[in-house]
Design a protein around this motif. Sequence first.
Motif, mmCIF file in Angstrom:
data_model
loop_
_atom_site.group_PDB
_atom_site.id
_atom_site.type_symbol
_atom_site.label_atom_id
_atom_site.label_comp_id
_atom_site.label_asym_id
_atom_site.label_seq_id
_atom_site.Cartn_x
_atom_site.Cartn_y
_atom_site.Cartn_z
ATOM 1 N N PRO A 1 0.689 -1.257 -0.129
ATOM 2 C CA PRO A 1 -0.106 0.029 0.098
ATOM 3 C C PRO A 1 0.877 1.253 -0.099
ATOM 4 N N ASP A 2 2.042 1.216 0.536
ATOM 5 C CA ASP A 2 2.883 2.334 0.426
ATOM 6 C C ASP A 2 3.715 2.418 -0.380
ATOM 7 N N LEU A 3 3.583 1.589 -1.680
ATOM 8 C CA LEU A 3 4.643 1.617 -2.760
ATOM 9 C C LEU A 3 4.059 2.103 -3.967
ATOM 10 N N ARG A 4 4.487 3.146 -4.579
ATOM 11 C CA ARG A 4 4.000 3.500 -5.795
ATOM 12 C C ARG A 4 5.109 3.048 -6.971
ATOM 13 N N LEU A 5 4.577 2.637 -8.091
ATOM 14 C CA LEU A 5 5.417 2.085 -9.245
ATOM 15 C C LEU A 5 5.156 2.772 -10.470
ATOM 16 N N THR A 6 6.080 3.352 -11.179
ATOM 17 C CA THR A 6 6.071 3.748 -12.503
ATOM 18 C C THR A 6 7.232 3.084 -13.285
ATOM 19 N N VAL A 7 6.664 2.689 -14.569
ATOM 20 C CA VAL A 7 7.658 1.769 -15.190
ATOM 21 C C VAL A 7 7.809 2.584 -16.672
ATOM 22 N N LEU A 8 8.936 2.831 -17.188
ATOM 23 C CA LEU A 8 9.513 3.184 -18.490
ATOM 24 C C LEU A 8 9.555 2.329 -19.321
ATOM 25 N N ALA A 9 9.152 1.948 -20.351
ATOM 26 C CA ALA A 9 9.362 0.594 -21.137
ATOM 27 C C ALA A 9 9.549 1.247 -22.657
ATOM 28 N N ALA A 10 10.345 0.313 -23.521
ATOM 29 C CA ALA A 10 10.711 0.702 -24.907
ATOM 30 C C ALA A 10 10.807 -0.439 -25.436
ATOM 31 N N ASP A 11 10.365 -0.787 -26.746
ATOM 32 C CA ASP A 11 10.652 -2.047 -27.610
ATOM 33 C C ASP A 11 9.931 -3.262 -26.970
ATOM 34 N N VAL A 12 9.039 -3.014 -26.192
ATOM 35 C CA VAL A 12 8.450 -4.263 -25.609
ATOM 36 C C VAL A 12 7.203 -4.770 -26.483
ATOM 37 N N SER A 13 6.667 -5.903 -25.965
ATOM 38 C CA SER A 13 5.730 -6.693 -26.973
ATOM 39 C C SER A 13 4.489 -6.090 -26.892
ATOM 40 N N ALA A 14 3.565 -6.589 -27.557
ATOM 41 C CA ALA A 14 2.281 -6.193 -27.635
ATOM 42 C C ALA A 14 1.342 -6.800 -26.520
ATOM 43 N N THR A 15 1.936 -8.027 -26.019
ATOM 44 C CA THR A 15 1.416 -8.486 -24.590
ATOM 45 C C THR A 15 1.642 -7.766 -23.431
ATOM 46 N N THR A 16 2.970 -7.344 -23.392
ATOM 47 C CA THR A 16 3.346 -6.429 -22.529
ATOM 48 C C THR A 16 2.630 -5.118 -22.453
ATOM 49 N N ARG A 17 2.221 -4.761 -23.365
ATOM 50 C CA ARG A 17 1.646 -3.487 -23.363
ATOM 51 C C ARG A 17 0.242 -3.623 -22.971
ATOM 52 N N ARG A 18 -0.448 -4.839 -23.145
ATOM 53 C CA ARG A 18 -1.737 -5.012 -22.688
ATOM 54 C C ARG A 18 -1.889 -5.506 -21.148
ATOM 55 N N GLU A 19 -0.573 -5.951 -20.500
ATOM 56 C CA GLU A 19 -0.669 -6.252 -19.305
ATOM 57 C C GLU A 19 -0.479 -4.939 -18.399
ATOM 58 N N PHE A 20 0.347 -4.047 -19.205
ATOM 59 C CA PHE A 20 0.630 -2.701 -18.619
ATOM 60 C C PHE A 20 -0.933 -1.980 -18.111
ATOM 61 N N GLU A 21 -1.671 -2.230 -19.206
ATOM 62 C CA GLU A 21 -3.134 -1.550 -19.215
ATOM 63 C C GLU A 21 -3.774 -2.113 -18.097
ATOM 64 N N ARG A 22 -3.748 -3.579 -17.876
ATOM 65 C CA ARG A 22 -4.410 -4.287 -16.965
ATOM 66 C C ARG A 22 -4.002 -4.087 -15.468
ATOM 67 N N LEU A 23 -2.639 -3.804 -15.232
ATOM 68 C CA LEU A 23 -2.119 -3.324 -14.049
ATOM 69 C C LEU A 23 -2.781 -1.888 -13.703
ATOM 70 N N GLY A 24 -2.675 -1.083 -14.734
ATOM 71 C CA GLY A 24 -3.204 0.346 -14.729
ATOM 72 C C GLY A 24 -4.570 0.287 -14.047
ATOM 73 N N ARG A 25 -5.329 -0.382 -14.471
ATOM 74 C CA ARG A 25 -6.844 -0.646 -14.180
ATOM 75 C C ARG A 25 -6.913 -1.158 -12.742
ATOM 76 N N ARG A 26 -5.964 -2.117 -12.479
ATOM 77 C CA ARG A 26 -6.032 -2.803 -10.973
ATOM 78 C C ARG A 26 -5.444 -2.030 -9.973
ATOM 79 N N HIS A 27 -4.349 -1.326 -10.278
ATOM 80 C CA HIS A 27 -3.623 -0.723 -9.199
ATOM 81 C C HIS A 27 -3.483 1.060 -9.515
ATOM 82 N N PRO A 28 -4.039 1.960 -8.675
ATOM 83 C CA PRO A 28 -4.324 3.013 -8.867
ATOM 84 C C PRO A 28 -2.623 3.664 -8.647
ATOM 85 N N GLY A 29 -1.694 2.981 -8.158
ATOM 86 C CA GLY A 29 -0.599 3.580 -7.749
ATOM 87 C C GLY A 29 0.467 3.046 -8.982
#
Length: 404
Positions: free
Chosen positions: A26-54
Amino acid sequence: MHVLITIVGARTEHWIDLFDSLCERPDLRLTVLAADVSATTRREFERLGRRHPGFRAHLLPHRLGEGRTGHMASVMVRFGGRSGPSVSPPPDVVHIIGEAAYLSTWQVLRMCRRHWPTAPTTLYAAQNVVIRFPMPFPLLERYAYRRVDTILPITPAARQVLRVKGYRGATTTVPLGVDIRIFRPRPEPDTGRPFTVGFVGRFEAHKGVLDLLRAAELVDCDVVLVGGGSLDDDVDRAARRRPGRVRRYGWTGHTELPDLLAQMSVLVLPALEIVQRNVLPWVGIPLREQFGRVLVEAMACGIPVVGSDVGEIPYVVGDAGLIFPAGDVSALADRLGRLRDDPATARELSEAGLRRATGEFAWDRIADRLDRVWRQLHEERMSVPVPARAGQKARDDADREVAA
């Protein structure tokens, strides 16, 4: 605490589970900077963003991608010019998923020096072979060794490589992990099911797929293969030669993989060591299995494992599986026959693997370890008086051996 993680390259999907586990604090906020990643990774990033406000993920363009050279060391990222990427609030810690010699690692360290000079930095390390890259990569490697606060090798062998190559700073071994919420034992299979050997990964010569098929034929057992690669035709020929005994599945997401693992009586990783020449043709890069994540996934599902003695496979397996000399088909067949004919041994290895996976390699345990390392670094940095930190920044700005 705000942690910034940078990551490049197409083979990044397995980090999603770690990010998910980190975000549950609860007290950890996470930001990821990603480049040249797969389409699957992009979709998973979107899922994590919906699940975790931080959680925030920023997909950055790249100047040079892995597809151009065949190696992640050459990926160069566009971070947004002199103003840097939009990361708010400033990170308390920066973690780089990428080796010391990567161009992207050098870029991130320069960005940290310019925009977040007080944030401690940690660096992932997986190389288990001493590789002498051509210029300018050795300069980038030495620069990273000077700049990072702590390096986090995934195995003891990776730590030893760091020492051999001259890194004398702090290290903490942090292995790759498995999501034990997804990878867990399934109900006991029908006792009438034939003994089935399994493989998950790329169908390439250095993965030992053909050795596995030959050994399975010697033992006269069924085979399940999951993946694909340049040996697709060889696998298909083996399936036609043994109709109904060799089943092949394409690449699958990790949420579906446990059901395929459940079809296997044993999972095998029969990797071989090769020399790769995909950066410069005159530079040979020895490749040994750096971890073998599928071994941990199988163990978490209660599937006994067999692996070759290449790279870090013996370290990952520990006393929870069987090891054979790489390339020795007869020895592999012997290990398979032992598990087929001795259910008690297979059951003991299944239980030992499950204990090892949940006790050593569960992502939540690894997230705890990372969290402790990062918090300690942050607290130590904040305990340094501001004038001393300012003096350090001045010294940093004078360090231009590579950055110039």
